[in-house]
Design a protein around this motif. Sequence first.
Motif, mmCIF file in Angstrom:
data_model
loop_
_atom_site.group_PDB
_atom_site.id
_atom_site.type_symbol
_atom_site.label_atom_id
_atom_site.label_comp_id
_atom_site.label_asym_id
_atom_site.label_seq_id
_atom_site.Cartn_x
_atom_site.Cartn_y
_atom_site.Cartn_z
ATOM 1 N N ALA A 80 6.178 13.195 -8.631
ATOM 2 C CA ALA A 80 5.790 12.805 -7.282
ATOM 3 C C ALA A 80 6.718 11.735 -6.753
ATOM 4 O O ALA A 80 7.166 10.854 -7.499
ATOM 5 N N ALA A 81 7.009 11.801 -5.457
ATOM 6 C CA ALA A 81 7.721 10.739 -4.755
ATOM 7 C C ALA A 81 6.694 9.910 -4.007
ATOM 8 O O ALA A 81 5.943 10.442 -3.183
ATOM 9 N N VAL A 82 6.652 8.616 -4.329
ATOM 10 C CA VAL A 82 5.645 7.718 -3.770
ATOM 11 C C VAL A 82 6.352 6.716 -2.866
ATOM 12 O O VAL A 82 7.303 6.051 -3.285
ATOM 13 N N PHE A 83 5.884 6.610 -1.619
ATOM 14 C CA PHE A 83 6.496 5.718 -0.640
ATOM 15 C C PHE A 83 5.537 4.565 -0.381
ATOM 16 O O PHE A 83 4.399 4.768 0.059
ATOM 17 N N ILE A 84 6.010 3.339 -0.683
ATOM 18 C CA ILE A 84 5.151 2.162 -0.688
ATOM 19 C C ILE A 84 5.619 1.165 0.352
ATOM 20 O O ILE A 84 6.807 0.783 0.387
ATOM 21 N N VAL A 139 9.537 1.331 0.144
ATOM 22 C CA VAL A 139 10.301 1.571 -1.082
ATOM 23 C C VAL A 139 9.806 2.868 -1.715
ATOM 24 O O VAL A 139 8.596 3.084 -1.839
ATOM 25 N N GLN A 140 10.747 3.695 -2.125
ATOM 26 C CA GLN A 140 10.379 4.916 -2.834
ATOM 27 C C GLN A 140 10.440 4.693 -4.339
ATOM 28 O O GLN A 140 11.399 4.113 -4.851
ATOM 29 N N VAL A 141 9.426 5.142 -5.035
ATOM 30 C CA VAL A 141 9.487 5.294 -6.488
ATOM 31 C C VAL A 141 9.082 6.727 -6.799
ATOM 32 O O VAL A 141 8.314 7.336 -6.058
ATOM 33 N N ILE A 157 0.220 2.187 -8.906
ATOM 34 C CA ILE A 157 0.500 3.297 -9.823
ATOM 35 C C ILE A 157 -0.741 3.629 -10.661
ATOM 36 O O ILE A 157 -1.120 4.797 -10.816
ATOM 37 N N ASP A 158 -1.364 2.588 -11.202
ATOM 38 C CA ASP A 158 -2.529 2.833 -12.062
ATOM 39 C C ASP A 158 -3.669 3.492 -11.295
ATOM 40 O O ASP A 158 -4.352 4.382 -11.813
ATOM 41 N N THR A 159 -3.872 3.074 -10.063
ATOM 42 C CA THR A 159 -4.959 3.652 -9.273
ATOM 43 C C THR A 159 -4.667 5.094 -8.899
ATOM 44 O O THR A 159 -5.528 5.975 -9.025
ATOM 45 N N ARG A 160 -3.447 5.353 -8.463
ATOM 46 C CA ARG A 160 -3.108 6.697 -7.977
ATOM 47 C C ARG A 160 -2.895 7.686 -9.111
ATOM 48 O O ARG A 160 -3.228 8.876 -8.986
ATOM 49 N N GLN A 207 0.828 -1.198 0.000
ATOM 50 C CA GLN A 207 0.000 0.000 0.000
ATOM 51 C C GLN A 207 0.862 1.247 0.000
ATOM 52 O O GLN A 207 2.010 1.228 0.449
ATOM 53 N N ILE A 208 0.287 2.320 -0.495
ATOM 54 C CA ILE A 208 0.983 3.600 -0.509
ATOM 55 C C ILE A 208 0.911 4.217 0.889
ATOM 56 O O ILE A 208 -0.169 4.369 1.459
#
Length: 319
Positions: free
Chosen positions: A44-48, A57-59, A143-146, A32-33
């Motif tokens: 955007a920096a996304v932390f999962i 993990v950051q993407v 990714i697709d949802t957000r 989850q994000i």
Amino acid sequence: MRRTPVAVAVLTVALALVGPAVIGPAQASAAQIERVDNLTPTRAAVFIDSPAMGRTVQVQVLHPAGGGPRPAYYLLDGLDPGTSQSTWTNATDAERFFAGANVNVVLPVGGEASYYTDWQRDDPKLGHYGWETFLTEELPPLIDTRFNGNGVNAIGGLSMGGNAAFILAARNPWLYRAVAGYSACPDTGLAMGAVMFSIANRGGNPINMWGPPGSPAWAEHDPALLAERLRGKTIYLSSGTGIPGPHETEIKPQLAENIFLGGPVEFGVNACVVSFEQRLRGLGIPARVDYSATGTHSWSYWQDTLHASWSTIAPAIGA
């Protein structure tokens, strides 16, 4: 499985470094994000929270400011990736280049010497790696949802990341419509010695990744052996020759390293790309392969080929 003298030498050293007990393959479950930091209106920096990786993990995602559903291009880093952002965004103009493009460019952060794969064992130096499960099972739906994705994907990468892109595409052919490698050798058997040396050179034990050379897992991660699974995909590869070219005249701190290290590395990559192209042609699988008469294993050339490849990748995914 093909052998090289380097592979045998590295194996002799690596067998003395066998790590801790084998762990089972990571299972995708409730990834989850945790949070999203909007760095700019289009980055955007996304932390999962990743069960596969056992950590956050950051993407980073380059994305349009608005618009309808769009595809994703997963773009992987090299052997020594950035720790706070992808090197694609601090060594090339990727952010500016993709500005306005109808695509989510997904840039994983980290993964030193990981080959973006699920390792059989935790490594005392590199830690726990469950990259394939993270990238192919956990990450895409988030990714697709957000970011308003449409489920259409391509994957590419430079050097180690390009090898990994072809491995992931061959092992998960339903997930990607296109695959690209920039100065990458998508022939695990031919590159075995270099792969093992590159991991050992970063302090890791290459045996912890897929076991000793000759183990079934090496063949299971060899795009040359799995090439039939790439049929129907759009394929892009590029390589220089290692001969210094126009970018070596630029004043950069890594100039000498590019010539004296990046030159021989690119020479070896070139031979591998030629061999892999012949493998594809022998199977009747089309590919676009851009060869340059010059060019070392360095970022300025990868920026050039990123630009050149987009006219091939973008139509394949409807970007």
